[in-house]
Design an enzyme around this catalytic site. Sequence first.
Site, mmCIF file in Angstrom:
data_model
loop_
_atom_site.group_PDB
_atom_site.id
_atom_site.type_symbol
_atom_site.label_atom_id
_atom_site.label_comp_id
_atom_site.label_asym_id
_atom_site.label_seq_id
_atom_site.Cartn_x
_atom_site.Cartn_y
_atom_site.Cartn_z
ATOM 1 N N ARG A 147 0.820 -1.215 0.000
ATOM 2 C CA ARG A 147 0.000 0.000 0.000
ATOM 3 C C ARG A 147 0.854 1.266 0.000
ATOM 4 O O ARG A 147 0.312 2.379 0.027
ATOM 5 C CB ARG A 147 -0.938 0.007 1.210
ATOM 6 C CG ARG A 147 -2.091 -0.984 1.082
ATOM 7 C CD ARG A 147 -2.985 -0.977 2.311
ATOM 8 N NE ARG A 147 -4.122 -1.865 2.120
ATOM 9 C CZ ARG A 147 -4.917 -2.289 3.104
ATOM 10 N NH1 ARG A 147 -4.689 -1.889 4.348
ATOM 11 N NH2 ARG A 147 -5.918 -3.097 2.847
ATOM 12 N N GLU A 207 -1.497 -9.167 -4.859
ATOM 13 C CA GLU A 207 -2.805 -9.811 -4.997
ATOM 14 C C GLU A 207 -2.665 -11.301 -5.333
ATOM 15 O O GLU A 207 -3.450 -12.125 -4.855
ATOM 16 C CB GLU A 207 -3.646 -9.100 -6.057
ATOM 17 C CG GLU A 207 -4.108 -7.708 -5.663
ATOM 18 C CD GLU A 207 -5.002 -7.687 -4.429
ATOM 19 O OE1 GLU A 207 -5.561 -8.749 -4.062
ATOM 20 O OE2 GLU A 207 -5.127 -6.618 -3.810
ATOM 21 N N GLN A 248 -5.588 -17.158 -1.158
ATOM 22 C CA GLN A 248 -5.553 -18.346 -0.294
ATOM 23 C C GLN A 248 -4.409 -18.309 0.725
ATOM 24 O O GLN A 248 -3.988 -19.349 1.226
ATOM 25 C CB GLN A 248 -5.459 -19.619 -1.152
ATOM 26 C CG GLN A 248 -6.664 -19.790 -2.078
ATOM 27 C CD GLN A 248 -6.495 -20.921 -3.054
ATOM 28 O OE1 GLN A 248 -5.665 -20.854 -3.950
ATOM 29 N NE2 GLN A 248 -7.280 -21.967 -2.908
ATOM 30 N N THR A 249 -3.895 -17.105 1.023
ATOM 31 C CA THR A 249 -2.789 -16.979 1.965
ATOM 32 C C THR A 249 -3.023 -15.772 2.870
ATOM 33 O O THR A 249 -3.457 -14.723 2.414
ATOM 34 C CB THR A 249 -1.446 -16.814 1.208
ATOM 35 O OG1 THR A 249 -1.340 -17.838 0.211
ATOM 36 C CG2 THR A 249 -0.275 -16.931 2.160
ATOM 37 N N LEU A 289 5.244 -20.606 0.132
ATOM 38 C CA LEU A 289 3.935 -19.945 -0.035
ATOM 39 C C LEU A 289 2.875 -20.905 -0.550
ATOM 40 O O LEU A 289 1.684 -20.679 -0.373
ATOM 41 C CB LEU A 289 4.050 -18.776 -1.026
ATOM 42 C CG LEU A 289 4.232 -17.371 -0.462
ATOM 43 C CD1 LEU A 289 4.259 -16.358 -1.589
ATOM 44 C CD2 LEU A 289 3.136 -17.006 0.538
ATOM 45 N N GLY A 290 3.313 -21.957 -1.233
ATOM 46 C CA GLY A 290 2.362 -22.929 -1.765
ATOM 47 C C GLY A 290 1.658 -22.443 -3.028
ATOM 48 O O GLY A 290 1.870 -21.324 -3.492
ATOM 49 N N TYR A 291 0.800 -23.322 -3.565
ATOM 50 C CA TYR A 291 0.064 -23.011 -4.806
ATOM 51 C C TYR A 291 1.033 -22.428 -5.849
ATOM 52 O O TYR A 291 0.880 -21.308 -6.321
ATOM 53 C CB TYR A 291 -1.081 -22.033 -4.535
ATOM 54 C CG TYR A 291 -2.068 -22.518 -3.501
ATOM 55 C CD1 TYR A 291 -3.076 -23.408 -3.844
ATOM 56 C CD2 TYR A 291 -1.985 -22.084 -2.180
ATOM 57 C CE1 TYR A 291 -3.983 -23.874 -2.893
ATOM 58 C CE2 TYR A 291 -2.889 -22.547 -1.223
ATOM 59 C CZ TYR A 291 -3.883 -23.445 -1.593
ATOM 60 O OH TYR A 291 -4.768 -23.898 -0.656
ATOM 61 N N TYR A 336 -11.179 -11.205 -10.223
ATOM 62 C CA TYR A 336 -10.837 -10.507 -8.981
ATOM 63 C C TYR A 336 -9.514 -9.751 -9.116
ATOM 64 O O TYR A 336 -9.421 -8.559 -8.806
ATOM 65 C CB TYR A 336 -10.762 -11.469 -7.795
ATOM 66 C CG TYR A 336 -10.067 -10.829 -6.629
ATOM 67 C CD1 TYR A 336 -10.721 -9.867 -5.861
ATOM 68 C CD2 TYR A 336 -8.730 -11.106 -6.335
ATOM 69 C CE1 TYR A 336 -10.071 -9.208 -4.824
ATOM 70 C CE2 TYR A 336 -8.075 -10.462 -5.307
ATOM 71 C CZ TYR A 336 -8.748 -9.514 -4.556
ATOM 72 O OH TYR A 336 -8.091 -8.864 -3.540
ATOM 73 N N ASP A 380 -13.752 -10.820 -3.937
ATOM 74 C CA ASP A 380 -13.194 -12.051 -3.371
ATOM 75 C C ASP A 380 -14.135 -12.545 -2.272
ATOM 76 O O ASP A 380 -15.248 -12.032 -2.105
ATOM 77 C CB ASP A 380 -11.783 -11.800 -2.833
ATOM 78 C CG ASP A 380 -11.746 -10.840 -1.647
ATOM 79 O OD1 ASP A 380 -12.804 -10.257 -1.291
ATOM 80 O OD2 ASP A 380 -10.656 -10.664 -1.067
ATOM 81 N N CYS A 403 -19.931 -6.695 14.920
ATOM 82 C CA CYS A 403 -20.918 -5.719 14.434
ATOM 83 C C CYS A 403 -20.873 -4.398 15.191
ATOM 84 O O CYS A 403 -21.110 -3.336 14.606
ATOM 85 C CB CYS A 403 -22.325 -6.319 14.502
ATOM 86 S SG CYS A 403 -22.541 -7.728 13.385
#
Length: 368
Positions: free
Chosen positions: A35, A47, A52-53, A90-92, A130, A148, A209
């Site tokens: 950011r 992104e 999934q992380t 990190l996987g995937y 996304y 997402d 809430c």
Amino acid sequence: MESNSLAHIGKIDIEAFRKDLLDWFTAEQRQLPWREDSDPYKVWVSEIMLQQTRVDTVIPYFLHFINKFPTIEALASADEEEVLKAWEGLGYYSRARNLQSAVKEVRDTYGGIVPSEPVDIAKLKGVGPYTAGAILSIAYGRPEPAVDGNVMRVLSRILLIWDDIAKPSSRKIFEAAVRELISHDNPSYFNQALMELGALICTPTSPKCLLCPVREHCAAFHQGEQDTLPVKTKKKSVKRLQMGAVVLKTDNGNYLIHKRPSKGLLANLWEFPNVELDSFGSHRKQLEEFLRLEYNVEAKIDNGLLTKIEHVFSHLVWNIDVFTGSVKDISMISEELRAVEEEELVQFAFPVSHQKIWKSYKESCLKD
């Protein structure tokens, strides 16, 4: 319950909703490294990593990755082994391969500039609706939806949407909702605010809430349905495989490793020799036979397990029995195995399960 889709959207004060959401995000947003600026390349990398992380997991990986590959050109020109090594843990891993492939296309087709048009960015490998929406809104200020799981959960509660968010067809409903609600003055903050709200306040269970900046606009809160929504059907049960793996040391102190195929699960990553086991007979003998038949390796596998490791994929669970062993003669072994010195192992990208195997092995050596 019958779906009323976007029937509630006409009942909220959209201007007031936007203001409350954006004021909250401006004041409360987390300070995250991606950011710090709106560089499209950095937004893109973050992104992809965040899919999934968890955010806390991604931060050090993002910083290391951007330091190593600071530009489109740097990543496009890098060796794939180097990229996978930077992604290790990190996987995937298909995310990393797709990212590098798409970055090469950006270099070759778009002059190294990430496309700012929806039709162009959607063509890039691994860039779904996304990710495209996130890059376009955050980096380029385009009022495009970035939907997402967080966003679907938030909007299902605010707008009392009963459509099953696990169904791909439901995404269109939520994208249509974002197009109605999004701030055209600050689409970057609007989309990030919805994501942030889902991550910090409007959580899957026990939503906070009383701390929510848009509670007054939330139909689910007013009707006491915040714990019921979103509707999400459960995934099918995962398949479990019993695996056997072995850390093999040669007479001259090297270790035998194997590179996985270029397609499929954990493609192009390195691993210790392993095979799916059946439930009959000795796992140790099954491994020895596999090594002999598959790699022409005559191995002596030690009695007893080094460790047991469970590795969970989205659709699959590996239960791995890990052994140790030794090999005297490697002159005739298959070219699919590589003998490497211990110091060299750090250069190769291993999946998390095999990093754990090596860690257990090193800890056992210290005890001996």
